[in-house]
Write a protein that holds these residues in place. Structure first.
Motif, PDB file in Angstrom:
ATOM      1  N   ILE A   1      17.827  29.088  18.261  1.00 26.35           N
ATOM      2  CA  ILE A   1      17.643  29.166  19.714  1.00 26.35           C
ATOM      3  C   ILE A   1      17.487  30.619  20.158  1.00 26.35           C
ATOM      4  N   ALA A   2      18.301  31.507  19.597  1.00 24.61           N
ATOM      5  CA  ALA A   2      18.227  32.920  19.989  1.00 24.61           C
ATOM      6  C   ALA A   2      16.856  33.500  19.673  1.00 24.61           C
ATOM      7  N   TYR A   3      16.342  33.228  18.471  1.00 24.26           N
ATOM      8  CA  TYR A   3      15.018  33.769  18.160  1.00 24.26           C
ATOM      9  C   TYR A   3      13.949  33.087  19.003  1.00 24.26           C
ATOM     10  N   GLY A   4      14.136  31.804  19.288  1.00 21.42           N
ATOM     11  CA  GLY A   4      13.192  31.122  20.169  1.00 21.42           C
ATOM     12  C   GLY A   4      13.139  31.756  21.545  1.00 21.42           C
ATOM     13  N   GLU A   5      14.289  32.169  22.063  1.00 18.02           N
ATOM     14  CA  GLU A   5      14.336  32.822  23.377  1.00 18.02           C
ATOM     15  C   GLU A   5      13.635  34.182  23.330  1.00 18.02           C
ATOM     16  N   ILE A   6      13.872  34.941  22.255  1.00 15.70           N
ATOM     17  CA  ILE A   6      13.212  36.243  22.123  1.00 15.70           C
ATOM     18  C   ILE A   6      11.698  36.061  22.023  1.00 15.70           C
ATOM     19  N   SER A   7      11.276  35.084  21.235  1.00 18.53           N
ATOM     20  CA  SER A   7       9.856  34.819  21.068  1.00 18.53           C
ATOM     21  C   SER A   7       9.225  34.377  22.384  1.00 18.53           C
ATOM     22  N   ALA A   8       9.943  33.528  23.126  1.00 15.83           N
ATOM     23  CA  ALA A   8       9.430  33.072  24.424  1.00 15.83           C
ATOM     24  C   ALA A   8       9.301  34.243  25.390  1.00 15.83           C
ATOM     25  N   PHE A   9      10.279  35.138  25.366  1.00 18.08           N
ATOM     26  CA  PHE A   9      10.216  36.331  26.216  1.00 18.08           C
ATOM     27  C   PHE A   9       8.959  37.142  25.917  1.00 18.08           C
ATOM     28  N   GLU A  10       8.709  37.389  24.633  1.00 17.61           N
ATOM     29  CA  GLU A  10       7.534  38.178  24.244  1.00 17.61           C
ATOM     30  C   GLU A  10       6.243  37.494  24.682  1.00 17.61           C
TER      31      GLU A  10
ATOM     32  N   GLU B   1      20.712  38.213  11.009  1.00 13.91           N
ATOM     33  CA  GLU B   1      20.576  37.409   9.799  1.00 13.91           C
ATOM     34  C   GLU B   1      20.468  35.926  10.153  1.00 13.91           C
ATOM     35  N   ALA B   2      21.175  35.513  11.200  1.00 10.25           N
ATOM     36  CA  ALA B   2      21.121  34.116  11.628  1.00 10.25           C
ATOM     37  C   ALA B   2      19.737  33.751  12.169  1.00 10.25           C
ATOM     38  N   MET B   3      19.096  34.694  12.824  1.00 10.50           N
ATOM     39  CA  MET B   3      17.763  34.436  13.385  1.00 10.50           C
ATOM     40  C   MET B   3      16.659  34.485  12.333  1.00 10.50           C
ATOM     41  N   ALA B   4      16.873  35.254  11.281  1.00  5.97           N
ATOM     42  CA  ALA B   4      15.808  35.544  10.312  1.00  5.97           C
ATOM     43  C   ALA B   4      15.101  34.313   9.743  1.00  5.97           C
ATOM     44  N   PRO B   5      15.811  33.231   9.356  1.00  2.80           N
ATOM     45  CA  PRO B   5      15.107  32.091   8.756  1.00  2.80           C
ATOM     46  C   PRO B   5      14.137  31.388   9.694  1.00  2.80           C
TER      47      PRO B   5
ATOM     48  N   ASP C   1       7.171  31.782  14.787  1.00  2.00           N
ATOM     49  CA  ASP C   1       5.973  32.613  14.918  1.00  2.00           C
ATOM     50  C   ASP C   1       4.716  31.820  14.561  1.00  2.00           C
ATOM     51  N   ARG C   2       4.842  30.937  13.553  1.00  6.86           N
ATOM     52  CA  ARG C   2       3.696  30.125  13.156  1.00  6.86           C
ATOM     53  C   ARG C   2       3.279  29.189  14.287  1.00  6.86           C
TER      54      ARG C   2
ATOM     55  N   LEU D   1      -5.779  17.697  26.713  1.00 11.77           N
ATOM     56  CA  LEU D   1      -5.956  17.855  25.268  1.00 11.77           C
ATOM     57  C   LEU D   1      -5.055  18.959  24.725  1.00 11.77           C
ATOM     58  N   TRP D   2      -4.957  20.030  25.475  1.00 12.48           N
ATOM     59  CA  TRP D   2      -4.108  21.149  25.072  1.00 12.48           C
ATOM     60  C   TRP D   2      -2.642  20.707  25.010  1.00 12.48           C
ATOM     61  N   GLY D   3      -2.224  19.926  25.985  1.00 12.45           N
ATOM     62  CA  GLY D   3      -0.857  19.434  25.995  1.00 12.45           C
ATOM     63  C   GLY D   3      -0.550  18.555  24.795  1.00 12.45           C
ATOM     64  N   ARG D   4      -1.508  17.723  24.402  1.00 12.26           N
ATOM     65  CA  ARG D   4      -1.309  16.873  23.230  1.00 12.26           C
ATOM     66  C   ARG D   4      -1.237  17.705  21.957  1.00 12.26           C
ATOM     67  N   ARG D   5      -2.039  18.758  21.907  1.00 10.27           N
ATOM     68  CA  ARG D   5      -1.983  19.644  20.739  1.00 10.27           C
ATOM     69  C   ARG D   5      -0.625  20.325  20.642  1.00 10.27           C
ATOM     70  N   LEU D   6      -0.103  20.782  21.778  1.00 15.95           N
ATOM     71  CA  LEU D   6       1.213  21.411  21.795  1.00 15.95           C
ATOM     72  C   LEU D   6       2.282  20.440  21.304  1.00 15.95           C
ATOM     73  N   MET D   7       2.192  19.185  21.744  1.00 14.06           N
ATOM     74  CA  MET D   7       3.172  18.199  21.326  1.00 14.06           C
ATOM     75  C   MET D   7       3.136  18.018  19.810  1.00 14.06           C
ATOM     76  N   GLY D   8       1.949  17.887  19.251  1.00 16.98           N
ATOM     77  CA  GLY D   8       1.825  17.691  17.813  1.00 16.98           C
ATOM     78  C   GLY D   8       2.390  18.852  17.024  1.00 16.98           C
ATOM     79  N   GLU D   9       2.055  20.065  17.429  1.00 13.73           N
ATOM     80  CA  GLU D   9       2.543  21.247  16.721  1.00 13.73           C
ATOM     81  C   GLU D   9       4.058  21.399  16.858  1.00 13.73           C
ATOM     82  N   ALA D  10       4.572  21.137  18.064  1.00 16.48           N
ATOM     83  CA  ALA D  10       6.011  21.287  18.295  1.00 16.48           C
ATOM     84  C   ALA D  10       6.798  20.279  17.472  1.00 16.48           C
ATOM     85  N   LEU D  11       6.353  19.030  17.423  1.00 18.71           N
ATOM     86  CA  LEU D  11       7.049  18.019  16.632  1.00 18.71           C
ATOM     87  C   LEU D  11       7.005  18.357  15.146  1.00 18.71           C
TER      88      LEU D  11
END
Length: 229
Positions: free
Chosen positions: A25-34, A79-83, A89-90, A166-176
């Motif tokens: 979650i912490a790395y997700g928040e940092i990534s979302a910020f960027e 270290e907790a965020m690293a994995p 990022d992908r 279409l973009w929303g459906r693509r986001l759903m597929g990638e997120a899942l």
């Protein structure tokens, strides 16, 4: 730390799962910020730029509390965020928006799905950690801005709706895909979902229902934006 929380952390596997979850979650928040700060450059007006920058600031504001909790658990926050750097990022690499409206959809729908996934897992945590996770995933009141902008744009150009759907459906597929991969790759998180002696767990059918609920909430967000899911 409450008594129930102290008992939960006597299980080293549980502690490992919590460290994994908070790190993700912490790395997700940092990534979302960027990403949101970068997307602000696409804003058509100064008002929109400030609104997107405010969303970015809200995301980053959650990181300190998450890192503090990780330190309290004896874990190195970095270290907790690293994995989770590579899978998160992908996801952002595969779903980089081409324009302002795709960025808005991603901020609302993509981040919403990730938050739903973490909230589902939070249901199996001790009360203190669950409250921290839920607090870190709060909306901060920015959803109305996204809904307003997207609905107004579709009203002005109905053809935009099809492309954004279409973009929303693509986001759903990638997120899942990424959520399932993270859960499968991290043994402690998988064990957390499976439960323990003193904790309820999920069987395969229950995990399927969890992802069904996430998909249903995605459809509700798309409908709120005036888009087909």
């Amino acid at each position: 730390m409450t008594a129930s929380t102290s008992v939960a952390f006597e299980d080293p596997q549980y502690r490992e799962a919590v460290v994994d979850l908070l790190g993700a979650i912490a790395y997700g928040e940092i990534s979302a910020f960027e990403r949101l700060a970068d997307d602000a450059k696409l804003a058509p007006t100064l008002e929109d730029k400030v609104a997107m920058a405010s969303m970015a600031t809200a995301e980053f504001g959650h990181v300190a509390a998450l890192n503090e909790r990780l330190s309290q658990l004896g874990a190195d926050p970095f270290e907790a965020m690293a994995p989770f750097r590579e899978p998160i990022d992908r996801f952002h690499e595969y779903t980089a928006p081409d324009d302002w409206y795709e960025g808005l959809i991603k901020a609302y729908v993509g981040d919403g799905m990730a938050n739903d996934f973490y909230r589902e897992i939070a249901a199996y945590l001790d009360p203190d950690t669950r409250d921290l996770v839920v607090s870190a995933l709060e909306d901060s009141g920015h959803s109305a801005f996204v809904v307003d902008r997207v609905r107004a744009a579709i009203a002005a150009d109905p053809r935009l709706g099809g492309r954004l759907a279409l973009w929303g459906r693509r986001l759903m597929g990638e997120a899942l895909t990424q959520a399932q991969r993270v859960a499968a790759d991290r043994d402690a998180l998988s064990a957390l979902l499976a439960g323990g002696v003193d904790r309820p767990g999920l069987d395969l059918a229950a995990i399927g229902r969890m992802f069904t609920r996430i998909t249903e909430r995605h459809a509700a967000r798309m409908a709120e934006l005036g888009l087909d899911s």
